[in-house]
Design a protein around this motif. Structure first.
Motif: not given
Length: 172
Positions: A127-132, A145-156
Motif C-alpha cells: 500500500l502506498n499513501l500520500d497525505a492531502p 498547501d492542499l493537494t488531492l490524497p493519493e492511494a495506490g496498491v502495488p500489484v502482486p
C-alpha cells in the motif's frame, strides 16, 4: 548427586537433544521440499499385479524480508507505507511410473511422468499513501498547501517456471 549438578546435567542433555533434533531437521529444510511417497506394496500383493509407483514433493515456503518504507522528498508519508512481503517456495512435484505391457515393442516396459518441484517467488500486494497536504511552503507563510490524497496498491508478483518429463523405457 547435588541438585545443582542434576540441573546442570539436565540442561546439557537438553541442549544436546535440541542440537541432534536440529541436525536431523536441517537436510529437509536445506532441500526446500519434503518427499511424500505413496505406498502401494500392500495393494500389489493383494491384487497380484504391478501397480504404478507414485510419489510427490511438497515445497516448504519461507517468508523473506520486506522492503521497509522509503522516504521521498516532497511527500509527508513514506513510500511503501505497507510494504510488500516476499515469499519463496515452490510448486509441488509429482512422479508416476506405471508398468507398460509390451504394447510399443520389446524395449518399452514402463511409462513415466514426472514434474519436479519448481521455484516460486511471490510478492504480496502493498500500500502506498500520500497525505492531502504538502510539506511546508515558504511562499505561503510556512503553511502546507492542499493537494488531492493519493492511494495506490502495488500489484502482486508471481514468478515460476514449471516443467514436466514424459519418458518410456525398459524396466520399472
Amino acid at each position: 548427586m547435588k541438585s545443582t549438578t542434576r540441573g546442570t546435567l539436565a540442561a546439557v542433555l537438553t541442549g544436546v537433544a535440541a542440537a541432534v533434533g536440529a541436525a536431523a531437521a536441517t537436510p529437509a529444510a536445506a532441500i526446500g521440499t519434503v518427499p511424500v511417497p505413496v505406498p502401494v506394496e500392500g495393494a500389489e500383493q493383494s491384487l497380484g499385479m504391478e501397480l504404478p509407483e507414485l510419489g510427490g514433493e511438497i515445497p516448504l515456503p519461507t517468508a523473506g524480508r520486506p522492503d521497509g518504507p522509503r522516504y521521498v522528498e516532497g511527500r509527508l508519508i513514506p513510500e511503501h507505507a505497507l510494504p510488500q512481503l516476499p515469499v519463496t517456495g515452490g510448486l509441488p512435484g509429482a512422479g508416476l511410473r506405471a508398468p507398460l505391457p509390451h504394447v510399443l515393442g520389446d524395449q518399452f516396459d514402463h511409462v513415466g511422468l514426472s514434474t519436479s518441484a519448481s521455484d516460486l517467488r511471490t510478492l504480496a500486494p502493498g500500500l502506498n499513501l500520500d497525505a492531502p497536504l504538502t510539506p511546508p511552503n515558504p511562499q505561503n507563510a510556512g503553511l502546507p498547501d492542499l493537494t488531492l490524497p493519493e492511494a495506490g496498491v502495488p500489484v502482486p508478483v508471481l514468478q515460476t517456471v514449471p516443467g514436466a518429463n514424459l519418458d518410456l523405457g525398459p524396466g520399472l
